[in-house]
Write a protein that holds these residues in place. Structure first.
Motif, PDB file in Angstrom:
ATOM      1  N   GLN A  38       0.638  -1.289   0.435  1.00 11.16           N
ATOM      2  CA  GLN A  38      -0.081   0.094  -0.043  1.00 11.16           C
ATOM      3  C   GLN A  38       1.256   1.236   0.234  1.00 11.16           C
ATOM      4  O   GLN A  38       0.969   2.317  -0.771  1.00 11.16           O
ATOM      5  CB  GLN A  38      -0.708   0.077   1.014  1.00 11.16           C
ATOM      6  N   TYR A  41       2.387   1.511  -3.550  1.00  7.67           N
ATOM      7  CA  TYR A  41       1.373   2.074  -4.210  1.00  7.67           C
ATOM      8  C   TYR A  41       0.865   3.668  -4.116  1.00  7.67           C
ATOM      9  O   TYR A  41       1.372   4.733  -4.993  1.00  7.67           O
ATOM     10  CB  TYR A  41      -0.189   1.311  -4.207  1.00  7.67           C
ATOM     11  N   CYS A  83      -1.367  -4.755  -6.563  1.00  8.08           N
ATOM     12  CA  CYS A  83      -2.262  -4.272  -5.437  1.00  8.08           C
ATOM     13  C   CYS A  83      -2.844  -3.087  -6.702  1.00  8.08           C
ATOM     14  O   CYS A  83      -2.528  -2.917  -7.872  1.00  8.08           O
ATOM     15  CB  CYS A  83      -1.693  -3.233  -4.835  1.00  8.08           C
ATOM     16  N   VAL A  95      -9.913  -2.033  -1.655  1.00  7.61           N
ATOM     17  CA  VAL A  95      -8.091  -2.282  -2.037  1.00  7.61           C
ATOM     18  C   VAL A  95      -8.321  -3.736  -2.303  1.00  7.61           C
ATOM     19  O   VAL A  95      -9.228  -4.902  -1.793  1.00  7.61           O
ATOM     20  CB  VAL A  95      -6.988  -1.788  -1.464  1.00  7.61           C
ATOM     21  N   TYR A  97      -5.711  -7.058  -3.262  1.00  8.37           N
ATOM     22  CA  TYR A  97      -4.152  -7.733  -3.634  1.00  8.37           C
ATOM     23  C   TYR A  97      -4.313  -8.893  -3.882  1.00  8.37           C
ATOM     24  O   TYR A  97      -5.287  -9.380  -3.258  1.00  8.37           O
ATOM     25  CB  TYR A  97      -3.450  -7.949  -2.255  1.00  8.37           C
TER      26      TYR A  97
END
Length: 160
Positions: A38, A41, A83, A95, A97
């Motif tokens: 995260q 990202y 992601c 979100v 993954y």
């Protein structure tokens, strides 16, 4: 989902401290992998996620997490974590993954995380800013990273 549905991915190596006595990644370590991914990202979009100033504008709090353990990952293996922000609501984001053995199509782990934009001062969820929404939606649909400087309401999120 499949790898081709993700714009962002990164690799990481399984470390000894993340494994149980059998040399298999401990279930709780996967949440750390998601957290690291995260951060990367958002860093990819020049957004500082954990700075004191940036948290006044955008700070995530996980309110729901679904983890699927598909195959064991083992010590010293290279993994690739994919992601994507799948949807953005008023105050929340979903979100997704997927974690694969690096260089293969072997799916090891899948996760879905619901996060809210959290205001620590008021201890409540706050609206996802329009600029951030636009940046994320543009990136997810086209791969284009829009400059933060185009969004005056997001200047406190800049990495540099």
């Amino acid at each position: 989902m499949g790898k081709n549905e993700f714009r962002f991915n990164m690799s990481l190596r399984v470390r000894w401290a993340e494994c149980d006595a059998q040399g298999i990644v401990f279930n709780g370590a996967y949440q750390n992998y998601l957290e690291v991914t995260q951060a990367e990202y958002y860093r990819n979009m020049d957004i500082r996620l954990y700075g004191e100033t940036s948290r006044k504008h955008f700070d995530t709090a996980t309110v729901k997490i679904t983890l699927e353990f598909i195959a064991p990952a083992k010590i010293d293996e290279m993994l690739r974590v994919y992601c994507r922000v799948d949807s953005i609501g008023n105050t929340s984001m979903v979100v997704k993954y997927e974690i694969y053995r690096d260089g293969t199509d072997e799916l090891v782990h899948r996760a879905e995380v619901v996060q809210v934009n959290y205001d620590a001062d008021s201890e409540s969820a706050r609206r996802v800013q329009d600029g951030l929404r636009t940046m994320i939606e543009t990136y997810e649909s086209s791969g284009v990273v829009m400059p933060l400087s185009d969004f005056p309401d997001l200047r406190g999120l800049m990495v540099s």
